[in-house]
Design an enzyme around this catalytic site. Structure first.
Site, PDB file in Angstrom:
ATOM      1  N   TRP A  94      -8.886 -13.050  -9.614  1.00 38.25           N
ATOM      2  CA  TRP A  94      -7.523 -13.536  -9.335  1.00 38.25           C
ATOM      3  C   TRP A  94      -7.183 -13.402  -7.854  1.00 38.25           C
ATOM      4  O   TRP A  94      -6.040 -13.602  -7.462  1.00 38.25           O
ATOM      5  CB  TRP A  94      -6.494 -12.763 -10.166  1.00 38.25           C
ATOM      6  N   ASP A  95      -8.189 -13.050  -7.028  1.00 36.32           N
ATOM      7  CA  ASP A  95      -7.916 -12.756  -5.625  1.00 36.32           C
ATOM      8  C   ASP A  95      -7.328 -13.941  -4.870  1.00 36.32           C
ATOM      9  O   ASP A  95      -6.710 -13.763  -3.813  1.00 36.32           O
ATOM     10  CB  ASP A  95      -9.198 -12.275  -4.941  1.00 36.32           C
ATOM     11  N   GLU A 109      -5.594  -2.194 -14.949  1.00 33.74           N
ATOM     12  CA  GLU A 109      -6.994  -2.110 -15.383  1.00 33.74           C
ATOM     13  C   GLU A 109      -7.371  -0.781 -16.024  1.00 33.74           C
ATOM     14  O   GLU A 109      -8.327  -0.718 -16.792  1.00 33.74           O
ATOM     15  CB  GLU A 109      -7.974  -2.408 -14.230  1.00 33.74           C
ATOM     16  N   GLN A 157      -3.844   0.608  -9.803  1.00 34.04           N
ATOM     17  CA  GLN A 157      -3.230  -0.167  -8.733  1.00 34.04           C
ATOM     18  C   GLN A 157      -1.889  -0.687  -9.218  1.00 34.04           C
ATOM     19  O   GLN A 157      -1.511  -0.489 -10.370  1.00 34.04           O
ATOM     20  CB  GLN A 157      -4.140  -1.332  -8.344  1.00 34.04           C
TER      21      GLN A 157
END
Length: 801
Positions: A355-356, A494, A615
């Site tokens: 998804w960067d 995640e 994150q």
């Protein structure tokens, strides 16, 4: 050592060489080569790697008793090799020299960001006191995507004799750059052939085992020593080399130029990769002319992507921009490729597309929109695969994969290795279906920034509709809640891939997933409603769109569930029932706890039990949406979100995040710039130095973190300016940090090229270049004005509300 346009390393350090190789990679969007030493073919300190965008191959491995498939970006034949040794008159040749040899006396290398070259300088001194200075300049041509070159200059200090040189192409390469992948199959190439063409050229061709991509390289080696320096071919099954003896006279430079071409069968308008490579290298000019045209190409590119930030931060941002442009250049617009999460700089994540692009395209939209469109076209071409995946999962619409590569199927590994424990663990990250929302977000943002309605109304509309259909099919009505719920997903965090002790994978009602799904559903309905009638009819016929579907999307967008606990937005349903982690205790015991999941698993525990995030997750909402947009989105959902709730939410997760991803510090800096500006710089500084200092502990040597690099650029361009492109206007809401209170960006907005935006202390200046275009509508917080082409305006920034 850094200067405004250079990145330099003094001395040689084998322990950090692989990190330097990654940061000194040269590329042009078509292919890139790590900054490895040309004197060695590989080894513990060195990993030569050359990667062509979109060149993947699939292999089967046995992992922990299971047969698995992995598709990797292929390490191509190494074109760098050029080794040398001193040949004293009347004596046997000395040893082959390299930075690892004890004869090395001095060493430095400099990456020239402005001109896209890597210069390495070494001095060697043998037992007899003979000193040889070697200066080598390397480029991967930004003008011609198939060309690369080395110029190596030898200078004898206080002696005369000869230098023996071997120059060629090494086909005996594997994908062996990542230690934790070494139990997996890694031989992607087969069918090697070698040969020579004309006295100065050798070639090597091969193909990938499964994808059957044919690859060819040709290398031309020329010396400045007349007949005595004429190269002699040395061919073997896997290597094609030239050998030459170069006379050297004390104090007089002797030069070897190596020019290389690389083609694959994915290239258009060629008959054969081998013929194309051999023909192109024959026509290539000498190094000086190549370097001149290469510099012109870089000059043009820097003009299109100008970002001016003073000081050390500006130097790092320039390095980030350099690597972004080497991975995604104007050449990318001609290719069928996505955004490789680790650039073309190494083999981490197997070169996959995640998804960067969510962190990359917002910057490219305002500088190289043609590249953004090409990257979105990559997703569009894989829309059928995403629709097939959704059907297989019993869903509607398009379910894009968490990891994508060649053909768009799900490439996420089934198992991953915990290096700390040595255990192979089930990998559930494929449940990060929010990647579809990221694609939809990029489609919409590209359309708003570029004004490309042709794309937005056709391919973009198809993707938006199919992603909205997926979310509509995934949502389940809960009568007790009076809300729709999305179950069994993994969010951006995640760490949480299941509830503690549960057999089923995933968590329910991840707030980020549900809120972004609601946004997608709203945008898809809005687009369907506002399309021109003929286009709307074509879209409906093509997708067999039921007229009632958009109405259901609207209902879902108003009633998706967003969980809360104790006055903050919950990361997912049931989050508040998880245990609190002893953060201080774990930091005392382990120091670096970024990869808390690995630490806990090695202890026989699981991070699923704790309120701990890898994150930013909920806080990603503050990255995607401005405060005004986010408030409006929550109002649509009928959920409370005022400053107190958002500030409490930010504070809650700020203290429960381990920052196990380079993206995490970036998002926290972005959010804190609006919520608590004095704390933002700490995270901004970490985001800036993430790869330079390798804060993740060795991961940068495996490839740069492209999303984090691009995100720091966008942090200046959009984060601190509050720049938005929506409703046919440029919206500004500056929030400069004290440490970055002076900067300038030059953007391309629709038909307006080179709009200049400068922040100086408490003023903003915007200038629109002269053209025949309509005035630019600008909104600065509560003020709106039109700026005609050829005019500028300087405005005092209002105080923070």
């Amino acid at each position: 050592m850094t200067r405004a346009w250079t990145w330099s390393y003094e001395g040689y350090d084998a322990g950090t060489e692989r990190l330097r190789e990654s940061l000194c990679t040269l590329g042009n969007g078509y292919f890139a080569t790590r900054g490895a030493a040309s004197e060695v073919l590989g080894g513990p300190a060195h990993y030569p790697g050359t990667y062509a965008a979109g060149c993947y191959n699939r292999l089967t491995s046995t992992v922990d008793g299971h047969t698995v498939e992995n598709e990797d970006m292929v390490n191509l034949p190494n074109w760098l090799p050029l080794r040398y040794r001193i040949c004293p008159a009347g004596s046997a040749p000395g040893p082959w020299l390299s930075p690892d040899h004890p004869f090395l006396a001095e060493h430095r290398q400099t990456l020239d960001l402005r001109h896209g070259t890597l210069t390495r300088w070494s001095a060697y001194e043998d037992e007899a006191g003979r000193r040889l200075c070697v200066e080598q300049c390397r480029l991967v041509h930004m003008g011609d995507p198939h060309l690369a070159a080395l110029r190596t200059c030898f200078t004898a200090d206080g002696w005369s004799g000869a230098v023996e040189v071997e120059s060629g192409i090494d086909g005996a390469v594997r994908n062996a750059g990542i230690a934790r992948y070494r139990d997996l199959a890694d031989q992607h190439l087969t069918g090697w052939e070698t040969g020579d063409e004309r006295p100065d050229t050798v070639w090597l061709s091969c193909r990938t085992l499964d994808s059957d991509i044919r690859i060819a390289l040709a290398a031309r080696t020329r010396a400045s020593a007349g007949r005595d320096g004429m190269p002699r071919p040395r061919l073997s099954a896997l290597r094609a080399f030239h050998s030459l003896v170069l006379p050297v006279v004390a104090g007089t430079p002797a030069v070897v130029e190596k020019t290389v071409t690389l083609y694959t069968s994915r290239d258009p308008a060629i008959d054969s990769p081998l013929h194309a490579a051999v023909d192109a290298v024959a026509l290539a000019p000498h190094f000086r002319a190549l370097r001149a045209s290469h510099r012109r190409a870089w000059d043009a590119l820097w003009r299109q992507a100008r970002l001016e930030v003073p000081g050390e931060a500006g130097a790092i941002l320039r390095l980030h921009l350099f690597h972004l442009l080497q991975t995604l250049s104007p050449h990318t617009a001609e290719l069928d490729v996505g955004v490789p999460a680790r650039g073309l700089h190494g083999e981490a994540y197997r070169g996959h597309v995640f998804w960067d692009e969510l962190f990359v395209l917002p910057f490219l939209n305002l500088h190289l929109p043609q590249v953004s469109r090409a990257l979105l076209d990559y997703r569009y071409r894989r829309l059928p695969a995403a629709c097939h995946a959704a059907r297989e999962a019993g869903r509607g619409g398009a379910m894009y994969p968490w990891q994508s590569a060649g053909d768009g199927r799900e490439e996420t590994q089934q198992f991953h290795l915990n290096p700390r424990s040595g255990h192979w663990l089930a990998d559930r990250s494929r449940l990060q279906h929010h990647v579809g929302s990221a694609i939809a977000y990029n489609v919409w943002q590209y359309g708003q920034a570029s004004g490309d309605t042709e794309f937005l109304h056709t391919r973009g509309a198809e993707m938006l509709v199919q992603i909205a259909r997926f979310w509509a099919s995934a949502a389940e009505w809960d009568a007790a809640l009076g809300r729709y719920r999305i179950r069994g997903v993994v969010g951006p965090d995640e760490y949480h891939d299941a509830y503690p002790g549960a057999d089923a994978a995933g968590v329910d009602d991840n707030a980020y997933t549900n809120v972004t799904a609601a946004w997608v559903l709203s945008r898809a309905r809005e687009l369907c409603r506002t399309l021109p009638e003929a286009t709307q009819r074509q879209l409906s016929e093509r997708l067999q769109l039921d007229p009632e579907e958009p109405e259901r999307w609207d209902d879902l967008a108003h009633r998706l569930h967003v969980p809360y606990h104790r006055g903050v937005i919950s990361q997912f349903a049931g989050y508040e029932e998880l245990a609190e982690l002893d953060w201080a205790g774990y930091r005392r015991r382990y120091g670096d706890i970024r990869r808390l999941d690995r630490i806990l698993e090695a202890e026989g525990d699981t991070v699923n039990r704790y309120q701990a995030s890898k994150q930013a997750d909920v806080l990603m909402l503050g990255y995607l949406f401005s405060p005004a947009e986010l408030s409006a989105l929550f109002r649509t959902l009928g959920c409370p979100l005022d400053d107190d709730i958002w500030h409490a939410t930010v504070d809650h997760y700020l203290h429960r995040t381990s920052h196990g991803s380079t993206l995490s510090a970036l998002v926290h800096a972005w959010v804190l710039a609006r919520v608590h500006r004095p704390d933002a710089w700490t995270y901004c500084e970490e985001a800036l130095t993430g790869d330079v200092a390798d804060v993740q502990g060795g991961t940068t040597a495996e490839g740069i973190h492209l999303g984090a690099m691009a995100g720091t650029l966008d942090f200046v361009q959009r984060g601190m300016t509050g720049l938005e492109t929506r409703d046919q206007a440029l919206w500004l809401d500056p929030a400069p940090l004290r440490e970055l209170s002076k900067f300038g960006v030059r953007i391309r907005y629709r038909r307006h090229w080179d709009i200049d935006l400068r922040i100086r202390a408490e003023q903003v200046r915007i200038a629109v270049p002269a053209s025949e275009c309509a005035p630019v509508r600008v909104r600065l917080r509560d003020r709106t004005f039109a700026l005609a082409p050829g005019t500028s305006r300087r405005l005092d920034l209002p105080e923070d509300p």
